[in-house]
Design an enzyme around this catalytic site. Structure first.
Site, PDB file in Angstrom:
ATOM      1  N   LYS A 114      55.748  29.411 -29.944  1.00 24.87           N
ATOM      2  CA  LYS A 114      56.874  30.062 -29.263  1.00 24.87           C
ATOM      3  C   LYS A 114      57.987  29.064 -28.919  1.00 24.87           C
ATOM      4  CE  LYS A 114      54.840  33.875 -29.851  1.00 24.87           C
ATOM      5  NZ  LYS A 114      53.890  34.643 -29.092  1.00 24.87           N
TER       6      LYS A 114
HETATM    7  C1  LIG Z   1      52.706  35.711 -29.101  1.00 24.02           C
HETATM    8  C2  LIG Z   1      52.878  37.155 -28.731  1.00 24.02           C
HETATM    9  C3  LIG Z   1      52.137  37.767 -27.721  1.00 24.02           C
HETATM   10  C4  LIG Z   1      50.963  37.105 -27.082  1.00 24.02           C
HETATM   11  O1  LIG Z   1      51.277  35.938 -26.418  1.00 24.02           O
HETATM   12  P1  LIG Z   1      50.077  35.072 -25.826  1.00 24.02           P
HETATM   13  O2  LIG Z   1      50.768  34.088 -24.932  1.00 24.02           O
HETATM   14  O3  LIG Z   1      49.408  34.423 -26.993  1.00 24.02           O
HETATM   15  O4  LIG Z   1      49.180  35.989 -25.096  1.00 24.02           O
HETATM   16  C5  LIG Z   1      52.455  39.057 -27.348  1.00 24.02           C
HETATM   17  N1  LIG Z   1      53.434  39.738 -27.957  1.00 24.02           N
HETATM   18  C6  LIG Z   1      54.159  39.196 -28.940  1.00 24.02           C
HETATM   19  C7  LIG Z   1      55.262  40.004 -29.546  1.00 24.02           C
HETATM   20  C8  LIG Z   1      53.883  37.899 -29.389  1.00 24.02           C
HETATM   21  O5  LIG Z   1      54.560  37.385 -30.409  1.00 24.02           O
END
Ligand SMILES: *Cc1c(COP(=O)(O)O)cnc(C)c1O
Length: 394
Positions: A193
């Site tokens: 991210k």
């Molecule tokens: C990465 C992601 C999540 C989950 O995030 P985590 O921190 O791994 O729980 C949820 N929704 C979307 C759209 C994502 O890309």
């Protein structure tokens, strides 16, 4: 052609992050403590939220958000099939029923025009809507908030991709001021991210809701470890609800503090890469570059091309194989939730139940995007994509 594999989304960790983690380790405070407190404050300031709660993931943030809003059995929650599966899993996990609504063809975000009929159909009270700001392009929040106001729904945003992103000038994460609507936002700090703590997440929202959410993140206890074992601490605590174990550690917050400081420059690099991609791929008639509405500023978490399949001799799977053969990593975001066997079998979904998501899914390809990519990496991606389009043009 490049001779090493270009991974799809390498994290950008600098010396400052490494030093801050080392300092956290040397401090003797590993779990939720002073660095988490500081990260929460600075993050809230950054997005313009009254308060923020640091958690172990965005999934945890969304789970806690549903719990604190009292959403559970007998309730329904509106969301989109075009998301990572955990957005929908948390609805199942609290015992509520997900109600999926198809997406808009340009942004692939939930289509507000189709929400009202979803609210009115089916059994059980709809209690919340969970829009996802897919790829970092904000969902159409004004009509969503208006629906929420009229139907008394909470709005819990999946902003895993949307740091930092703006909708009509307002940063995603700053709660909307709509009378009677509780607005919470979940961010992800997963390794791929825009800001990473390895694993981690944040929930932002109004003061009193975030304070009520805090015990849900740590066993339902009144006060965290820092409050208990610090110099001012007491052995006394009370358990006020059956909370989860979703707290963030100070080692994660150490990463987060330095990543937050670097976020503007990381984003500037993301924007440069996107501009290069748009410039090159906008010229190719077999490709569609990402659509951006005028009143938003996307966070560009992902760069997703759409293939015009009638202008190519190959399908999307083969396109990705051809990229791989040229040492370029690529991916698909996402396989729509309703196509996964658990949801297909439980709710009897057919692919065509969400025709836009289903059709667009067949032609999306996520290209490498990370501030870590060099100019040469970007050139290599452009060369590989252009070569494939050239060779397999219909
Ligand atoms: C990465 C992601 C999540 C989950 O995030 P985590 O921190 O791994 O729980 C949820 N929704 C979307 C759209 C994502 O890309």
């Amino acid at each position: 052609m490049r001779d090493t594999f270009l991974s799809f989304s390498p994290p950008d960790i600098g010396e400052d992050e490494i030093q801050e983690v080392v300092a956290a380790l040397r401090s003797g405070w590993l779990t939720t403590g002073p660095r988490v407190a500081l990260f929460q404050e600075q993050f809230a300031d950054f997005v313009g939220a009254p308060r923020a709660l640091a958690l172990s993931s965005a999934t945890a943030a969304m789970h806690v958000a549903l719990a604190v809003m009292g959403i559970g059995p007998g309730h329904r929650v509106i969301s989109t099939p075009m998301t990572f599966t955990s957005t929908i899993h948390v609805i199942e996990q609290v015992g509520a029923q997900p109600v999926l609504v198809d997406v808009e063809a340009d942004t692939l975000n939930i289509d507000p025009a189709k929400v009202e009929s979803a609210i009115k159909s089916g059994n059980g009270a709809v209690r919340a809507i969970m829009p996802v700001h897919l790829y970092g392009h904000p969902a159409e929040m004004d009509p969503i908030l208006d629906l929420a106001r009229r139907h008394h729904l909470a709005v819990i945003e999946d902003a895993a991709h949307a740091l930092p992103a703006r909708y009509r000038g307002r940063l995603v994460g700053a709660p909307a001021a709509v009378e009677g609507v509780v607005n919470l936002t979940a961010f992800s700090f997963y390794a791929t991210k825009n800001l990473t703590t390895g694993e981690g997440g944040m929930l932002t929202g109004p003061d009193e809701i975030i304070e009520s959410a805090r015990p849900w993140s740590l066993h339902g206890m009144s006060g965290d470890a820092h409050a208990r074992y610090g110099s001012e601490g007491s052995w006394r605590y009370d358990v006020v609800l059956p909370g989860f174990k979703y707290n963030m550690t100070d080692m994660q917050a150490a990463l987060g503090l330095q990543q937050l400081r670097r976020l503007p420059s990381l984003q500037a690099r993301r924007f440069e890469i996107v501009a290069r991609y748009n410039g090159a791929f906008g010229e190719l008639d077999a490709l569609e570059v990402p659509f951006v509405r005028e009143h938003v500023e996307p966070a560009w978490q992902l760069y997703v091309l759409r293939l015009k399949l009638d202008r190519l001799q190959i399908d999307r799977a083969r396109f990705i194989e051809e990229l791989r053969a040229r040492n370029i990593g690529a991916s698909v975001h996402f396989i729509p939730v309703h196509l996964h066997s658990y949801y297909r079998e439980k709710y009897g979904y057919r692919p065509e139940d969400f025709p836009v998501a289903n059709a667009e899914y067949q032609r999306i390809v996520s290209l490498p995007l990370s501030p870590r990519l060099s100019d040469q990496d970007v050139n290599d991606v452009i060369e590989a994509v252009s070569d494939i389009v050239d060779r397999f043009h219909a």
